[in-house]
Design an enzyme around this catalytic site. Structure first.
Site, mmCIF file in Angstrom:
data_model
loop_
_atom_site.group_PDB
_atom_site.id
_atom_site.type_symbol
_atom_site.label_atom_id
_atom_site.label_comp_id
_atom_site.label_asym_id
_atom_site.label_seq_id
_atom_site.Cartn_x
_atom_site.Cartn_y
_atom_site.Cartn_z
ATOM 1 C CD GLU A 236 -1.241 -0.249 3.676
ATOM 2 O OE1 GLU A 236 -2.357 -0.739 3.418
ATOM 3 O OE2 GLU A 236 -0.880 0.039 4.829
ATOM 4 C CG ASN B 36 8.098 -0.360 10.058
ATOM 5 O OD1 ASN B 36 7.765 0.802 9.835
ATOM 6 N ND2 ASN B 36 8.745 -1.100 9.174
ATOM 7 C CD GLU C 44 -1.468 -3.669 12.142
ATOM 8 O OE1 GLU C 44 -1.299 -4.580 11.319
ATOM 9 O OE2 GLU C 44 -0.644 -3.382 13.023
ATOM 10 N NE ARG D 104 -1.482 -8.602 18.689
ATOM 11 C CZ ARG D 104 -0.841 -7.457 18.882
ATOM 12 N NH1 ARG D 104 -0.960 -6.840 20.049
ATOM 13 N NH2 ARG D 104 -0.111 -6.903 17.933
#
Length: 693
Positions: free
Chosen positions: A244, A279, A332, A336
């Site tokens: 992306e 990241n 995203e 969790r």
């Protein structure tokens, strides 16, 4: 003559006035940080929960289970048999050898542990099997409750390709990109050209920064495709990738959501997670300095819309990239508990693990959206066993020879899964702990974080506390002027450490010399040993040399009645302390101010310093002709053989350390004369890999 020296590394200022006797190893919060969610013992949940994880998150879950009266089962690999989470749990089961694929990712072994112990539910923590739909399906088939969302939500949100399509359908802002699975490197290049560079290549099933690469041209796209696929396969057992558009200079801001099985969904405000390296997040805070109430509400409502679109239940996080004009794009959703959840707990008063357990048992949420506050400010620093001077953090392994958490300070929380004597190995993530501070406002929380970092004692491994402290005290960070490029922009040549002012340097030299003198004075007293005559303490002045950053400084020290007076480069500095040299934390006052020091320095008498110039010096190694491993790890691939010609920057081999793959390249053009590693081998820091002609 033997050189006299003292290495000043473990002495730190201890903020006096705190009564540490009331604190224990498992102390969770400072006195004023409390959950507003109280536990109702009449509200029955589970009798026994198995935690399918390790380290700090396993300990974190166990703490809430204890509060709720729930027994716990720990699973562990053979090298983790003495780990803290194993000691804390009521029961423990070994599920295999050290490699994660044979232990913490071994579903068969974990299912057997569940049957053996009779656990009624499983909390997966984060990472490992926490977002594995097959694991959730197998638990459901055995009538064991998965403390997380339903399988269909894990499937939908765990797959970045499917989640992006669902987000579009739910009217959530998304980043332009390719929505299908990228088949190979050639297709990756074609797609990247169509989207336009730069692009982000990332694992479809990934998270936590694993399997992610930024590419600015065709060559980087091919390389990124290879490494991302390998990391994704290693970490998640799924090598599918997507591509992306990479949004330059963004902020990484995420929304915590909480939903039950009755259609109630809340957004619990945001977390700013823009300070990253490779990241992966390093420093987080809640709330964000950047969001206004309108943007916060819009992001929260879109996060809730996405959660409702997949009928989400449990705690989860919707991550966004936010540009300079506050446009935000879905990145995203993590289905969790997030690593940085403690700072949300601090500002909302909710125990997210307790809420997850309640939701899993079928209880509705107790709160409404209007009940969710922003109470003060909170920061989290991820304390890692890594060398911050190497690419902002290459892993370090070893045994914690000394370890002391700063629990005695107000507003401090430490989530950890280690203790003094614990080993940091190459097999798992190098996180030591999550250091959290909370205050009534950002300035107070930030000052508490600075004090907490200064009072954190870690010895035996290299750690990133120097980098963390520099980040939180940097003017840009203090102003809130941050993006995901903060580290490379502020430290373009890499992190070099703290630059001392002349005043700080004099104070450091004076403190070092004073500690040396205090140790000398103490060594002259033998009153507790009648066999040794008591020496006359007739020495009142010392002429010393202190070595700092390759420079020798002449220091004169005189013992006064109430302090030690030091003259450094013509400046007089008075240093006083109780001089408890056996303590890891040393309270030192310079004038009327307490100071914290954490430097390694060498102190010699002037005579010893004069003689030291005759000592032979170690010849520096020619690093252009050899390639040594900069970190401990496992050799994944070797790209050359003896006799091959290599160019400067060409890949020689790939080393995986703590689940991240690193390409080792040639420092110059030349011929390979020997190769000293092969795939599958474990190498240590400094081990010779390849020799060039």
């Amino acid at each position: 003559m033997a050189a006299l020296r003292v290495l000043i590394a473990a002495q730190r200022v201890h903020i006096t006035g705190q009564n540490s006797a009331h604190w224990t190893r498992w102390c969770y919060f400072a006195s004023h940080i409390q959950y507003s969610t109280s536990y109702n013992p009449e509200e029955k949940t589970f009798e026994k929960i198995l935690i399918a994880n390790r380290g700090e998150i396993a300990c974190r879950v166990i703490k809430t289970c204890r509060k709720m009266g729930i027994k716990t089962v720990a699973v562990h690999s053979d090298v983790d048999s003495a780990a803290v989470h194993v000691k804390m749990a009521d029961e423990a089961v070994c599920v295999g050898p050290a490699p994660t694929s044979k232990s913490y990712l071994n579903m068969d072994a974990i299912m057997e542990a569940i049957k053996k112990t009779g656990a009624q539910a499983v909390h997966p923590g984060y990472g490992f099997l926490s977002e594995n739909k097959e694991f959730a399906r197998r638990l459901a088939a055995e009538s064991v409750t998965f403390i997380g969302p339903d399988t269909h939500a894990i499937q939908a949100m765990g797959d970045k390709i499917e989640s992006k399509l669902l987000a579009k359908n739910a009217n959530v802002n998304t980043i332009p990109g390719f929505d299908g699975v990228v088949k190979d490197a050639d297709e990756a290049v074609r797609i990247a050209r169509e989207i336009g560079y730069p692009v982000m290549i990332k694992a479809s099933a990934g998270g936590g920064g694993k399997g992610m690469r930024i590419a600015w041209d065709d060559e980087e796209t091919r390389e990124g495709f290879r490494f991302s696929a390998q990391e994704a396969a290693s970490s998640f057992g799924d090598d599918r990738l997507l591509i992306e558009k990479f949004i330059d200079n963004p902020r990484h801001i995420e929304i915590q959501v909480l939903a039950d099985k009755h259609g109630n969904t809340l957004w619990l405000n945001e977390r700013e997670c823009s300070i990253q390296r490779r990241n992966q997040k390093v420093v987080e805070e809640a709330p964000s300095t950047f969001l206004d109430p309108e943007t916060r509400r819009a992001m929260g409502e879109q996060a809730v819309a996405l959660a409702k679109a997949v009928k989400y239940s449990s705690a989860g996080t919707v991550e966004f990239l936010v540009d300079s004009t506050k446009n935000f794009y879905f990145l995203e959703m993590n289905t969790r508990l997030q690593v940085e959840h403690p700072i949300t707990e601090c500002i909302t008063g909710l125990d997210l693990v307790q809420e997850m357990i309640r939701v899993a048992k079928g209880y509705p949420l107790k709160h409404k959206q209007a009940d969710i506050p922003i109470n003060g400010w909170a920061f989290e620093c991820r304390v890692y066993a890594e060398d911050p001077y190497k690419s902002f953090g290459l892993p370090s392994i070893g045994r914690l020879s000394q370890y002391q958490e700063p629990h005695q300070l107000p507003g401090v929380r430490v989530d950890s899964g280690i203790e003094e004597g614990s080993d940091i190995s190459i097999y798992y993530d190098p996180m030591i702990s999550k250091l959290v501070t909370h205050g009534k406002n950002r300035a107070e929380a930030l000052k508490r974080m600075e004090d907490a970092l200064d009072n954190y004692v870690i010895r035996g491994v290299t750690h990133n506390i120097p980098l963390l402290r520099e980040v939180i005290t940097h003017p840009r960070f203090i102003k809130g002027d941050i993006t995901t490029k903060f580290l490379p922009e502020v430290y373009p040549d890499g992190f070099k450490g703290h630059s001392l002012t002349s005043e700080e340097q004099n104070e450091l030299l004076a403190t070092t010399a004073s500690i040396y003198v205090a140790s000398q004075i103490r060594s002259r007293h033998f009153v507790n040993n009648p066999r040794v005559p008591v020496a006359k303490n007739d020495v009142t002045s010392w002429h010393l040399c202190v070595f700092l950053d390759g420079t020798t400084h002449s220091v004169t020290v005189e013992k006064q009645k109430d302090c030690i007076s030091v003259e450094v480069d013509g400046t007089k500095v008075d240093v006083s302390s109780e001089w408890n040299l056996s303590s890891s934390l040393l309270s030192v006052s310079i004038g009327d101010t307490q100071k914290t020091v954490q430097y390694k320095l060498q102190v010699l008498t002037r005579q010893a310093a004069e003689l030291s110039k005759y000592m032979p010096e170690k010849v520096e190694e020619d690093t252009s002709s050899i390639l040594r491993s900069p970190m401990p790890g496992t050799v994944v691939a070797v790209s050359v053989k003896p006799g091959d010609m290599v160019s400067e920057g060409q890949e020689i081999c790939v080393i995986e350390a703590m689940k991240m793959q690193n390409s080792m390249t040639a420092a110059k053009t030349g011929k390979v004369t020997s190769v000293h590693c092969k795939p599958g081998e474990t190498v240590g820091e400094g081990d010779l890999l390849v020799h060039l002609e």
